[in-house]
Design an enzyme around this catalytic site. Structure first.
Site, PDB file in Angstrom:
ATOM      1  N   TRP A 118       1.181  -0.841  -0.184  1.00 12.06           N
ATOM      2  CA  TRP A 118       0.166  -0.277  -0.177  1.00 12.06           C
ATOM      3  C   TRP A 118       0.444   1.323  -0.066  1.00 12.06           C
ATOM      4  CZ3 TRP A 118      -2.027   2.658   5.246  1.00 12.06           C
ATOM      5  CH2 TRP A 118      -2.585   3.835   4.288  1.00 12.06           C
ATOM      6  N   ASP A 121      -0.815  -6.328   8.772  1.00 14.45           N
ATOM      7  CA  ASP A 121      -1.186  -4.629   9.325  1.00 14.45           C
ATOM      8  C   ASP A 121      -3.313  -6.038   8.319  1.00 14.45           C
ATOM      9  OD1 ASP A 121      -3.061  -3.357   8.160  1.00 14.45           O
ATOM     10  OD2 ASP A 121      -1.743  -2.237   6.574  1.00 14.45           O
ATOM     11  N   ALA A 166      -6.244  -5.184   7.673  1.00 20.30           N
ATOM     12  CA  ALA A 166      -7.237  -4.199   7.293  1.00 20.30           C
ATOM     13  C   ALA A 166      -8.878  -4.760   6.020  1.00 20.30           C
ATOM     14  CB  ALA A 166      -6.377  -2.688   6.349  1.00 20.30           C
ATOM     15  N   LYS A 205     -13.167  -1.093   6.111  1.00 16.25           N
ATOM     16  CA  LYS A 205     -13.966  -2.272   5.180  1.00 16.25           C
ATOM     17  C   LYS A 205     -15.414  -2.679   5.922  1.00 16.25           C
ATOM     18  CE  LYS A 205     -10.424  -0.779   3.379  1.00 16.25           C
ATOM     19  NZ  LYS A 205     -10.063   0.906   2.642  1.00 16.25           N
TER      20      LYS A 205
HETATM   21  C1  LMR Z   1      -7.175   1.748  -0.539  1.00 16.23           C
HETATM   22  O1  LMR Z   1      -5.841   1.420  -0.448  1.00 16.23           O
HETATM   23  O2  LMR Z   1      -7.643   2.436  -1.637  1.00 16.23           O
HETATM   24  C2  LMR Z   1      -7.588   2.664   0.880  1.00 16.23           C
HETATM   25  O3  LMR Z   1      -7.309   1.616   1.740  1.00 16.23           O
HETATM   26  C3  LMR Z   1      -7.770   4.168   0.856  1.00 16.23           C
HETATM   27  C4  LMR Z   1      -5.849   4.791   0.870  1.00 16.23           C
HETATM   28  O4  LMR Z   1      -6.556   4.978   1.823  1.00 16.23           O
HETATM   29  O5  LMR Z   1      -5.425   5.188   0.579  1.00 16.23           O
END
Ligand code: LMR
Length: 396
Positions: free
Chosen positions: A127, A208, A210, A243
């Protein structure tokens, strides 16, 4: 003060959200940010959340502070969701955090303040905000191999080889399920192997989580964390309700530490609260109170299970449909992996030029590294997407 401030680079995902909003084309399709949309393209509030909010409105008598660690009932609910209902609590402590991001930051601040010679390891890719959030106290950030761009699966041999070189000063960030951005995940047997490597090398596992419940189901998606909890002496987990409860803007997360014993867990808990106090003082209450109401009412909890199950089943159906349609349209199996991936995202592995062409020619927005938000797909737009993908990538 502000005269010579440099303009910062725009966040990759949020920048695309802005571009999408400003795009005047009516047929535009947003498959960027990780938000679930229903068959009409709307991100609606879950019925259970609405119901819990109503109860909260009717019964809440005060808006005084909740305390640095947040609401104990919420923290207990989160521990049961992540570790399982009957999991022993002696070595685990939880602190409510402002979102999964807040939880990631809390834990990395704790590590940075007390073990600044730690090295943080992220998967390749990860991410995009991970590095910024975990960049604390000058701790170096490194990357371990993860995604095989040819097979669109985890390059497990390369990942293992890298993890085997780690030591006690290495903090390895692991996506517990639904890897963001790739959608490619470890099997349970592979998690078993990684847990054993953590024991052998003493690297510090930092999970993590999420997207629990967005892969297969709440229990299946928790396999990795629960396996580690049974195997290693110490670890940390950052988790989010954005989520699986659909309460993105309420910023609800939880930071867990698991220590060698109860006494060390107590100290880590106090330290986490000291960190929280120094960066935002106390967490917001509303979303966490909603989660706690849902979890602690058997009827509401069952309704939430059902709502979550319906969302996950729909996403799995969309994956299958997209993979099958692309199989037919391209006359090849090169997109079959979409059906095997799990979670909100799939990394398509197409080129940057092809991603740009999707956006400019077809008004279809995916992230620049070719991450597509499967949870934003709609059946009525599926053929448009398939034709656009074939147009920009060509038939086999
Ligand atoms: C994403 O990866 O699209 C989500 O977790 C939102 C973000 O904050 O980037």
């Amino acid at each position: 003060m502000f005269a010579n401030l440099p303009v910062p680079p725009e966040d990759k995902i949020l920048g695309l959200m802005r571009q999408f909003r400003e795009d005047p084309r009516e047929h535009k399709i947003d498959l960027c940010v990780g938000v679930y949309a229903n068959e009409k393209g709307e991100t609606i509030i879950l019925d259970t959340v609405k119901e819990a909010e109503q109860r909260l409105y009717d019964t809440q008598k005060t808006k005084t502070y909740v305390g640095i660690a947040g609401d104990p009932a919420f923290n207990q609910a989160m521990q049961q969701i992540v570790f399982g209902e009957d999991y022993p609590t002696e070595r685990i402590r939880a602190v409510q955090a402002p979102g999964g991001s807040g939880a990631l930051r809390l834990i990395s601040e704790l590590i940075g303040r007390h073990k600044p010679d730690s090295r943080i390891w992220l998967s390749t890719p990860t991410w995009p905000n991970h590095a910024a959030l975990l960049n604390v106290a000058g701790m170096p950030i490194g990357y371990y191999p993860y995604f095989d761009y040819d097979t669109k699966t985890v390059d497990f041999e390369a990942m293992k080889a890298a993890l085997k070189t780690m030591g006690p000063q290495d903090v390895v960030v692991l996506h517990g399920c639904c890897h963001n951005p790739t959608g490619a995940n470890l099997s349970n047997e592979q998690w078993d192997e990684v847990a054993q490597i953590a024991v052998d090398t003493s690297f510090f596992p930092f999970f993590d989580v999420a997207y629990q419940g967005f892969g297969d189901d709440l229990v299946t998606d928790a396999y990795s964390v629960r396996k580690f909890a049974d195997t290693v002496e110490e670890m940390a987990v950052a988790t989010s309700c954005s989520k699986n409860f659909g309460i993105y803007r309420d910023r609800v997360g939880c930071a867990f530490v698991m220590a060698k014993n109860a006494a060390e867990a107590d100290v880590a808990f106090k330290q986490l609260q000291t960190v929280a106090r120094s960066i935002y003082s106390m967490p917001p209450d509303h979303g966490a109170a909603v989660v706690s109401i849902i979890w602690n009412d058997p009827e509401l909890r069952q309704k939430w299970y059902d709502e979550l199950e319906a969302i996950t089943a729909r996403m799995l159906g969309l994956r299958k449909m997209l993979a099958e349609k692309l199989h037919v349209a391209t006359g090849s199996d090169r997109f079959d992996f979409i059906a095997d991936h799990r979670g909100m995202f799939s990394m398509l592995g197409i080129t940057t030029e092809q991603v740009v062409a999707l956006r400019e020619k077809h008004a279809i927005y995916i992230v620049g590294d070719s991450r597509m938000n499967i949870a934003g797909l709609r059946i009525d737009l599926m053929d448009t997407l398939v034709n656009a993908l074939v147009d920009v990538t060509g038939k086999e």
